[in-house]
Design a protein around this motif. Structure first.
Motif, PDB file in Angstrom:
ATOM      1  N   PHE B 171      18.707 -11.341 -16.584  1.00 17.76           N
ATOM      2  CA  PHE B 171      18.283  -9.975 -16.280  1.00 17.76           C
ATOM      3  C   PHE B 171      18.424  -9.096 -17.530  1.00 17.76           C
ATOM      4  CE2 PHE B 171      18.361  -7.235 -12.157  1.00 17.76           C
ATOM      5  CZ  PHE B 171      17.292  -6.491 -12.629  1.00 17.76           C
ATOM      6  N   GLU B 172      19.575  -9.213 -18.198  1.00 23.12           N
ATOM      7  CA  GLU B 172      19.822  -8.409 -19.404  1.00 23.12           C
ATOM      8  C   GLU B 172      18.822  -8.777 -20.498  1.00 23.12           C
ATOM      9  OE1 GLU B 172      22.288  -9.619 -17.588  1.00 23.12           O
ATOM     10  OE2 GLU B 172      23.587  -7.907 -17.134  1.00 23.12           O
ATOM     11  N   ARG B 173      18.525 -10.088 -20.624  1.00 24.08           N
ATOM     12  CA  ARG B 173      17.570 -10.519 -21.657  1.00 24.08           C
ATOM     13  C   ARG B 173      16.208  -9.856 -21.455  1.00 24.08           C
ATOM     14  NH1 ARG B 173      19.527 -15.498 -21.258  1.00 24.08           N
ATOM     15  NH2 ARG B 173      17.884 -16.354 -19.944  1.00 24.08           N
ATOM     16  N   VAL B 174      15.759  -9.854 -20.199  1.00 26.32           N
ATOM     17  CA  VAL B 174      14.435  -9.281 -19.925  1.00 26.32           C
ATOM     18  C   VAL B 174      14.432  -7.780 -20.169  1.00 26.32           C
ATOM     19  CG1 VAL B 174      12.782  -8.806 -18.079  1.00 26.32           C
ATOM     20  CG2 VAL B 174      13.724 -11.099 -18.341  1.00 26.32           C
ATOM     21  N   LEU B 175      15.462  -7.099 -19.667  1.00 24.01           N
ATOM     22  CA  LEU B 175      15.424  -5.635 -19.761  1.00 24.01           C
ATOM     23  C   LEU B 175      15.764  -5.117 -21.159  1.00 24.01           C
ATOM     24  CD1 LEU B 175      16.624  -4.070 -16.427  1.00 24.01           C
ATOM     25  CD2 LEU B 175      14.331  -4.477 -17.286  1.00 24.01           C
ATOM     26  N   SER B 176      16.600  -5.847 -21.899  1.00 22.28           N
ATOM     27  CA  SER B 176      16.911  -5.334 -23.242  1.00 22.28           C
ATOM     28  C   SER B 176      15.682  -5.431 -24.153  1.00 22.28           C
ATOM     29  CB  SER B 176      18.116  -6.049 -23.849  1.00 22.28           C
ATOM     30  OG  SER B 176      17.919  -7.443 -23.779  1.00 22.28           O
ATOM     31  N   ALA B 177      14.711  -6.266 -23.770  1.00 20.74           N
ATOM     32  CA  ALA B 177      13.475  -6.334 -24.545  1.00 20.74           C
ATOM     33  C   ALA B 177      12.693  -5.031 -24.476  1.00 20.74           C
ATOM     34  CB  ALA B 177      12.601  -7.485 -24.040  1.00 20.74           C
ATOM     35  N   THR B 178      12.966  -4.219 -23.467  1.00 22.40           N
ATOM     36  CA  THR B 178      12.259  -2.942 -23.346  1.00 22.40           C
ATOM     37  C   THR B 178      12.933  -1.847 -24.165  1.00 22.40           C
ATOM     38  OG1 THR B 178      13.595  -2.191 -21.498  1.00 22.40           O
ATOM     39  CG2 THR B 178      11.654  -3.510 -20.959  1.00 22.40           C
ATOM     40  N   GLY B 179      14.025  -2.194 -24.819  1.00 20.27           N
ATOM     41  CA  GLY B 179      14.752  -1.198 -25.604  1.00 20.27           C
ATOM     42  C   GLY B 179      15.861  -0.531 -24.828  1.00 20.27           C
ATOM     43  N   ALA B 180      15.971  -0.836 -23.536  1.00 23.06           N
ATOM     44  CA  ALA B 180      17.042  -0.235 -22.736  1.00 23.06           C
ATOM     45  C   ALA B 180      18.371  -0.854 -23.128  1.00 23.06           C
ATOM     46  CB  ALA B 180      16.766  -0.467 -21.258  1.00 23.06           C
ATOM     47  N   GLN B 181      19.428  -0.057 -22.923  1.00 26.09           N
ATOM     48  CA  GLN B 181      20.762  -0.575 -23.234  1.00 26.09           C
ATOM     49  C   GLN B 181      21.369  -1.150 -21.960  1.00 26.09           C
ATOM     50  OE1 GLN B 181      23.533   2.452 -24.433  1.00 26.09           O
ATOM     51  NE2 GLN B 181      25.262   1.015 -24.253  1.00 26.09           N
ATOM     52  N   THR B 182      21.576  -2.456 -21.917  1.00 24.31           N
ATOM     53  CA  THR B 182      22.140  -3.048 -20.700  1.00 24.31           C
ATOM     54  C   THR B 182      23.664  -3.031 -20.780  1.00 24.31           C
ATOM     55  OG1 THR B 182      21.982  -5.237 -21.692  1.00 24.31           O
ATOM     56  CG2 THR B 182      20.159  -4.548 -20.295  1.00 24.31           C
ATOM     57  N   LEU B 183      24.280  -2.783 -19.655  1.00 28.14           N
ATOM     58  CA  LEU B 183      25.735  -2.597 -19.626  1.00 28.14           C
ATOM     59  C   LEU B 183      26.434  -3.840 -19.098  1.00 28.14           C
ATOM     60  CD1 LEU B 183      25.782   0.915 -17.962  1.00 28.14           C
ATOM     61  CD2 LEU B 183      26.004   0.397 -20.397  1.00 28.14           C
ATOM     62  N   ASP B 184      27.638  -4.008 -19.572  1.00 27.59           N
ATOM     63  CA  ASP B 184      28.494  -5.032 -18.982  1.00 27.59           C
ATOM     64  C   ASP B 184      29.403  -4.302 -18.003  1.00 27.59           C
ATOM     65  OD1 ASP B 184      29.653  -7.392 -18.450  1.00 27.59           O
ATOM     66  OD2 ASP B 184      30.950  -7.408 -20.227  1.00 27.59           O
ATOM     67  N   TRP B 185      29.236  -4.563 -16.733  1.00 25.64           N
ATOM     68  CA  TRP B 185      30.064  -3.830 -15.767  1.00 25.64           C
ATOM     69  C   TRP B 185      30.731  -4.808 -14.820  1.00 25.64           C
ATOM     70  CZ3 TRP B 185      27.429  -2.225 -10.788  1.00 25.64           C
ATOM     71  CH2 TRP B 185      26.179  -2.852 -10.656  1.00 25.64           C
TER      72      TRP B 185
END
Lengths: 659, 271
Positions: B171-185
């Motif tokens: 999930f993080e791999r896909v969304l970080s490609a959009t430039g969004a900052q993915t969080l570790d929670w």
């Protein structure tokens, strides 16, 4: 006043009385009246009503949509064509043919004679058209019968009323053709006509006309009419002068004439028996019977379905045709706390909730089903029907039960079946989208589900919460294994090897998110996952069936994923729910047969005074389960870390924080 | 890239925006979603009738095999149950025979193998993060996204084989490609609570609140979902919560739509 008129008036009266009765049978009490939801009221308050111009514009748009629906959905049957071209052909043939017959033939005194100059039923093109319309209806009915026979799923669903309506339609038209055929061959009919309209100058004239009608128009005389060419010539002239103003050649009645030729070998007995009169009674009798049946079952659909389609204005979803998006700004309604309906969401992507359909619209929808079965043939949960076998899982059948449910005439066993069907429905909207009659099924299902829920008939999950785990242990334990369990053989919960690895390490309990959010897990959940595993390890499956933890498991599979010993904890909890459901079903249990536990938990007064019962049930449930276990299985020594451990600190879930 | 599209039952009525955004994104990325008339995945009935659940799932495999296509679904619960049915069919010969019997009555047969994918995996494997990054027109830079995984795809890991069940990353791999900052929670692989909706609403609410509060504390602007049920829980059911300040839940396909320039960026995402 003729006998026919009296009969017709009587049948019309029966029909109208039946219609009123059918409409009045729905009881609003059982079928939640639509009324405005709180969110809608808030919305209305938020948006002032539009002015006169706005209201008129809206009414004009609504009328235009109704008109469009009348053309595309009612006349062209466009909805039917989308999913089943075959059924479209069959129904178009029946609809157009029957309408033609009704307008030009059955109602000719009211429509054809006054409004069509020179109309005569035995003149062309009317005579030819009548045969064409009749042939269309028969072809359509034949295709419809074939469709029901050829599709196994549909054949299983077809009920008496489905065959009856087809038989009535085919019977009316078929008897009409038969009547016309025996009239063609009947010398009695010929004589009646000549007595009334023909003044022969001499004896040979009648013989000449007989010869002509026998040769050209197929009348069969006994003894046979002469075939002398000279006489025929004279007959043709007489026919030209006297008959053609009202009679086209019978050849243009192509179906009836062919039928007449076919039955001609039996002409003498038919004519002697006055088959023309008998068949008139049959034809008219069948038509009157069908009219009298109109208020029952799907016989009503020629009225209810077009009305429903026009009312739905072409809509294929549950929202209905309301022009909400155009007129009401889509800002979100003020946040409504407590039990706001799901549609009244505060999140921007969701559309503004549509108004619920009115009670009249719902009733119309309930009556508009033609039982074509398209919804059931495409139902998302049809595979569940294949396994479970409850017809109420399928929309077309559930609608029948829903009608009785709203009338309050559904028997308890049928109500359980209806509730099961409603529960299994996944609200996928497909039946609503597909329905050729445009019934807002989705809205009906949502409304009936919430009504069932209010009556606590929405399934085992509700039933199980009506009394304590200990009470259920008694009830379900006494019942023994269900047929389902016996057929299936030992499940995970029965096999000792499922728990061999369990070392009671409490990992399952400590990772469980449900345990973690409960303030008092022992009170809210009865037993923790690892305690349930221990109970099962001792063979006390019945004692685990009603435990809250089993029913409040969120199926996240963390327990199973984290178990160091590979115990399939979540799968076992699934299995316990399935077993309890089967036992409920087998005994038709939709509520706890024992006096329910008081919701207010009283501290134990006198623990261990006897077997479980109302007094015992008021004590802490975990303790009760343990006691029940002792009572039921006196030989089993309870280990220290079984059920009562819920009270000790060893498995206190508040200490076991999830990762 | 052609797939038999398995939307699941809840999208058409309860979450149409998911279906719409899945189609927009897939069209833009060259993934062809072939409409096939599937039945229910069998997940909702699994609580009460295992046979009906498995049969429902396997019937879909037979339908997909007829179309000759692998299945892709945007719903984690559909994905999970389809995978679960595959594992049960492989491990229980008696069950497999009974299911085959029932299918035979409908003129269908149990296919030898059916590929079942979740849309996230398809985007990760078929499209890939680098191509997604190239195609991003409106980078979601500055948007802090808490990816919510959804239980039924993750676990049991040996059945679903979706990702590492303890430390997933797709999930993080896909969304970080959009430039969004993915969080570790902390609670990113925890349950949303929807499976208990209507069965135990109090616990369902508590699970939802705990999760959203955790995302907020981790600094999330939005919680991204990739499951119909999770989004229904965090979107439609959240009006039950009295706290308005919790992060909003957004379908990951809507984030992708915005990033790929297919839809405007809503202000409410607090960029």
């Amino acid at each position: 006043m003729s006998t026919f008129s009296i009969l017709l008036a009587l049948v019309c009266a029966i029909c109208i009385a039946g219609l009123i009765r059918r409409y009045a049978r729905h009881r609003a009490r059982l079928f939640a009246p639509p009324g405005k939801t709180r969110a809608e009221s808030a919305q209305t308050a938020h948006n002032p009503p539009p002015g006169l111009a706005g209201r008129m514009g809206r009414a004009a748009r609504s009328a235009a949509r109704s008109l469009a629906a009348a053309v595309t959905d009612v006349l062209l049957l466009w909805r039917t064509a989308r999913t089943s071209p075959y059924r479209w052909l069959a129904h178009t043939l029946i609809l157009s043919g029957f309408t033609g017959l009704l307008v030009f033939h059955a109602l000719d005194d009211i429509i054809s004679y006054p409004y069509i100059a020179g109309y005569e039923s035995t003149l062309d093109p009317w005579q030819w058209l009548r045969n064409l319309f009749g042939a269309m209806v028969l072809c359509g009915a034949g295709l419809a019968v074939l469709r029901r026979l050829r599709t196994p799923a549909l054949r299983r669903l077809s009920r008496v009323q489905d065959w009856l309506l087809l038989a009535a339609v085919a019977g009316i038209v078929g008897s009409g053709f038969a009547l016309e055929a025996v009239k063609i061959i009947s010398p009695h009919v010929f004589t009646r006509m000549t007595d009334e309209y023909f003044l022969p100058q001499d004896e040979t004239e009648l013989a000449a006309l007989r010869a002509y009608w026998s040769t050209v128009n197929g009348v069969i005389f006994t003894p046979p009419a002469s075939t002398d060419p000279a006489l025929l010539e004279q007959g043709a002239q007489l026919n030209e002068n006297n008959c053609v103003y009202c009679h086209a050649e019978t050849a243009s009645a192509f179906v009836s004439r062919a039928l007449a030729t076919a039955v001609s070998p039996a002409a003498a007995p038919l004519n002697n028996a006055r088959a023309d009169q008998l068949l008139w009674y049959l034809h008219v009798g069948l038509a009157l019977l069908a009219l009298a049946c109109m208020p029952y079952g799907k016989f009503l659909h020629p009225i209810a379905t077009p009305l429903n389609l026009v009312a739905r204005q072409g809509s294929r979803n549950a929202a209905g045709p309301a022009d909400i998006p155009a007129d009401i700004p889509t800002d979100t309604p003020p946040d409504i706390p407590t039990k706001a309906p799901a549609a009244a969401t505060a999140s921007p992507p969701s559309p503004v909730s549509p108004p619920s359909p009115s009670g009249a619209q719902r009733r119309l929808g309930l009556e508009a089903c033609t039982r074509c079965g398209e919804c059931s043939l495409h139902c998302s949960v049809a595979p569940a029907y294949t396994v479970v076998g409850n017809p109420n899982i399928l929309p077309s059948e559930k609608l029948l039960s829903l009608r009785r449910y709203t009338e309050g005439s559904l028997l308890p066993a049928a109500t359980d079946a209806f509730a099961e069907g409603s529960r299994i429905c996944t609200e996928c909207l497909r039946c609503t989208d597909i329905c050729p009659s445009g019934i807002n099924l989705q809205d009906l299902w949502l409304a009936s589900k919430s009504s069932l829920k209010k009556e606590e008939l929405d399934g085992p999950n509700t039933t199980i919460r009506q009394c304590s785990a200990a009470q259920w242990a008694n009830v379900l334990g006494a019942q023994g294994k269900s047929r389902f369990e016996q057929e299936k053989g030992d499940g995970l919960a029965d096999r000792a090897e499922s728990f061999w690895g369990c070392v009671q390490c409490t990992t399952c309990t400590s990772v469980c998110p449900v345990v973690a959010v409960c303030e008092a897990p022992a009170k809210d959940l009865d037993l923790m996952p690892q305690q349930i595993m221990n109970l099962l390890r001792m063979g006390l499956k019945d004692e685990a069936l009603g435990v809250r933890m089993v029913w409040s498991c969120t199926t996240c599979y963390k327990c199973q994923e984290h178990c160091p010993q590979d115990v399939p904890v979540a799968d076992i909890l699934f299995e316990l729910r399935q077993i309890a459901t089967e036992r409920f079903k087998e005994r038709r249990l939709t509520s706890c047969p024992l006096p329910a536990v008081s919701p207010v938990r009283i501290p134990p007064v006198d623990g261990g005074t006897g077997p479980t019962g109302p007094t015992m049930a008021t004590t802490s449930t975990a303790a009760t389960v343990a006691t029940a276990a002792t009572v039921t299985n006196p030989g089993t020594a309870l280990e220290p870390n079984t059920a009562p451990a819920a009270h000790t600190g060893t498995s206190d879930p508040s200490t076991g924080t999830p990762a | 890239m052609r797939y038999a599209y398995f939307p699941g039952c809840k999208i058409p009525h309860h979450l149409p925006e998911y279906g719409a955004s899945v189609h927009t994104v897939c069209t833009a990325l060259g993934i062809e979603l072939v409409p096939v008339e599937f039945a229910c995945c069998g997940w909702p009935i699994r609580h009460e009738n295992p046979m009906a659940s498995i049969y429902s799932a396997v019937r879909n495999f037979a339908v997909a095999a007829k179309a000759g296509l692998p299945i892709v679904t945007p719903c984690k619960c559909c994905f999970g149950n389809l995978r679960y049915a595959q594992s049960r069919m492989a491990s229980d010969a008696r069950l497999a025979a009974a299911v085959g019997n029932l299918l035979g009555r409908e003129g269908l047969a149990v296919p030898a193998h059916t590929e079942v994918h979740h849309l996230l995996t398809v985007l990760d494997k078929d499209v890939g993060a680098s191509r997604l990054r190239e195609m991003t027109r409106t980078p979601l830079s500055g948007l802090r996204v808490a990816c919510h995984y959804g239980c039924h795809a993750l676990r049991p890991g040996n059945v679903t084989e979706f990702d590492d069940p303890l430390a997933p990353s797709v999930f993080e791999r896909v969304l970080s490609a959009t430039g969004a900052q993915t969080l570790d929670w902390d609670l990113r692989v925890e349950c949303c609570g929807h499976p208990l909706r209507g069965r135990d609403d109090a616990i369902s609410d508590a699970l939802m609140r705990k999760k959203l509060e955790n995302a907020r504390d981790a600094g999330a602007d939005v919680v991204a979902t990739a499951c119909t049920y999770c989004q229904m829980q965090f979107g439609q059911e959240r009006s039950r919560l009295s706290q308005p300040a919790l992060p909003q839940a957004v379908l990951f396909t809507r984030l992708l739509e915005a990033a790929l320039g297919l839809a405007p960026l809503p202000d409410s995402w607090a960029l």
